[in-house]
Design an enzyme around this catalytic site. Structure first.
Site, mmCIF file in Angstrom:
data_model
loop_
_atom_site.group_PDB
_atom_site.id
_atom_site.type_symbol
_atom_site.label_atom_id
_atom_site.label_comp_id
_atom_site.label_asym_id
_atom_site.label_seq_id
_atom_site.Cartn_x
_atom_site.Cartn_y
_atom_site.Cartn_z
ATOM 1 N N ILE A 109 0.829 -1.203 0.000
ATOM 2 C CA ILE A 109 0.000 0.000 0.000
ATOM 3 C C ILE A 109 0.867 1.257 0.000
ATOM 4 C CG2 ILE A 109 -0.249 -0.038 2.518
ATOM 5 C CD1 ILE A 109 -3.161 1.057 2.059
ATOM 6 N N CYS A 110 0.361 2.283 -0.640
ATOM 7 C CA CYS A 110 0.936 3.630 -0.627
ATOM 8 C C CYS A 110 2.300 3.664 -1.329
ATOM 9 C CB CYS A 110 0.999 4.131 0.814
ATOM 10 S SG CYS A 110 1.066 5.913 0.993
ATOM 11 N N HIS A 111 3.344 4.065 -0.622
ATOM 12 C CA HIS A 111 4.693 4.154 -1.189
ATOM 13 C C HIS A 111 5.430 2.807 -1.200
ATOM 14 C CE1 HIS A 111 3.919 8.394 -0.249
ATOM 15 N NE2 HIS A 111 4.863 8.689 -1.115
ATOM 16 N N SER A 162 -2.863 -0.825 -3.075
ATOM 17 C CA SER A 162 -3.780 0.286 -2.811
ATOM 18 C C SER A 162 -2.996 1.576 -2.727
ATOM 19 C CB SER A 162 -4.569 0.069 -1.518
ATOM 20 O OG SER A 162 -5.639 -0.823 -1.717
#
Length: 181
Positions: A109-111, A162
């Site tokens: 998720i994210c970075h 995500s």
């Protein structure tokens, strides 16, 4: 769904976005699985709420001792500093790559996709991430889409991605589904 399964959560000693660690962790436990915290150093890791220090969490295993064969899946939480540190650690990158090589599900998720890029496992895959990572993913051969959650099965494993903490509900459900398959 994940009854009896052991899921690795790989994080750096500092910089993990706490909610991106704790929410999937709770989801794994609620689904009957066992989460294990893996890091590059023993002791404790420092969680963050964006740029502010939050809680500390005990490390179960280091990447020096951990083997992907001991786990049924992998979660890569985000935060900017967390994956930036992990991608500079050869043992962490090898640990991530081993999940793909053995066909085990991975959720990022994210970075966190930065670590996937360093492990050279995104080419030909469709992912989402924090928007600032999209150029890096495209340059590494991935297709980037702006969606709450993406489940890609066009590779050696299931890859769940995500964009951000607001996507955690969908991310956790997709990860649990992948780990339980």
């Amino acid at each position: 769904m994940t009854e009896g399964k052991i899921i690795a959560f790989l994080v750096a000693p500092e910089g993990v976005e706490q909610v991106e660690l704790t929410e999937p962790w709770k989801a794994v436990k609620q689904a009957g699985g066992t989460p294990k915290l893996v890091s590059t150093r023993p002791g404790q890791i420092q969680g963050f709420n964006h740029l502010d220090k939050a809680d500390r969490f005990a490390v179960d295993e280091t990447v020096d001792d951990a083997e992907a064969a001991s786990f049924d899946g992998l979660v890569l939480p985000g935060g900017v500093a967390n994956p930036d540190h992990l991608r500079t650690q050869p043992k962490a990158v090898q640990f991530v790559r081993a999940f793909f090589d053995s066909g085990k599900p991975v959720a990022a998720i994210c970075h966190a996709s930065w670590t996937l890029i360093e492990a050279d496992v995104v080419r030909g895959r469709t992912l989402t991430s924090w928007p600032s990572v999209q150029t890096d993913l495209r340059n590494a051969g991935a297709t980037w889409v702006d969606q709450e959650v993406v489940v890609d099965t066009d590779g050696p494993n299931t890859l769940v991605t995500s964009r951000k903490p607001d996507d955690l509900k969908a991310f956790c459900q997709a990860a649990i589904d992948a780990f339980g398959a």
